[in-house]
Motif scaffolding. Structure first.
Motif: not given
Ligand code: 4FM
Length: 250
Positions: A19, A22, A27-28, A151, A155
């Motif tokens: 988290k 992210l 990505l956020k 991740l 991504d």
């Protein structure tokens, strides 16, 4: 405007680790805009004993602990019960090697990619046997767990979705997605500590700039990753540029 809405799932004993990545940068923003969503689940929630055990000693002996199969099966069957709705991806150095082509394959798949992240020495082989659809490695080295590989893949896949990158940054525009290494980039100032920006980039001659960049891409690919050129179909212009580069090196 219609756009893709891609969902991802992750099962891990370190949900906060996932988290935190992210929760930053592109990505956020993509998550805030609803272009992607990532469901992060804690494997321990699916352990069946009061100590929430997810690992145990290896049959046959040897070093390290092995992750029990039961919590992975329970998590997947509870969260994504329909087999056809999910693509269960296991991250391990034993998998096929991740690439831009694999990223494109995942973004085009209608199923939800669900990443199983291992820790300790290994995951019980029976998870691979009857739960996993796809086993992927991000490269020939050993990490402490599958969270970073998950991740990395999220991504690379997310930036292929239209609207995740800004208007001016298209995922298709880059050299690597075309099979060559990227060309050199420069920004202001024009001179930095005695190092100058190549004159051609200041010329305003777009055809000359395009040709210079192509030549630079071919040069660095030939030097650093010659195997990439074997699978790349060269245009007539590129064949001529390669000959010129090879003559320079004599
Ligand atoms: C994976 C450690 C599973 C423990 C790992 C378990 C890796 C890689 C990797 C480490 N994954 N590409 N390279 N994983 O090193 O994907 Cl149980």
């Amino acid at each position: 405007m219609i756009t893709m809405q891609k969902k991802f799932g992750i099962i891990t004993i370190f949900p906060d680790m996932v988290k935190s990545y992210l929760g930053c940068s592109i990505l956020k923003r993509a998550i805030e805009k609803g272009i992607i969503s990532v469901e992060v689940h804690n494997l321990r929630d699916y352990a069946t004993d009061k100590h929430k055990t997810v690992d145990d000693y290896p049959y046959g002996g040897g070093p390290g602990m092995v992750m029990k199969p039961e919590p992975f099966y329970r998590a997947v069957e509870d969260l994504w019960p329909a087999r056809e709705s999910r693509r269960i991806i296991m991250l391990s150095p034993r998998g096929r090697v991740f690439s831009q082509d694999v990223a494109r394959e995942i973004v085009e798949d209608m199923r939800v990619p669900v990443f199983l992240c291992g820790r300790y020495e290994a995951i019980d082989e029976r998870v691979r046997d009857h739960l996993v659809d796809d086993e992927i490695s991000i490269g020939d080295y050993v990490l402490t767990g599958g969270e970073l590989p998950a991740l990395v893949i999220i991504d690379a896949v997310s930036r292929l979705i239209p609207d995740v990158l800004g208007d001016d940054q298209s995922a298709e525009d880059e050299s690597f997605s075309k099979g060559l290494l990227d060309y050199p980039h420069f920004t202001r100032p024009e001179e930095f500590r005695g190092m100058h920006v190549p004159r051609v980039l200041l010329s305003g001659n777009h055809e000359e700039i395009r040709k210079w960049r192509k030549q630079q891409s071919l040069k660095s690919t030939l030097r650093t990753r010659p195997e990439l050129l074997k699978i790349y179909t060269l245009s007539d212009e590129e064949k001529i540029l390669i000959e010129q580069i090879k003559e320079e090196q004599l």
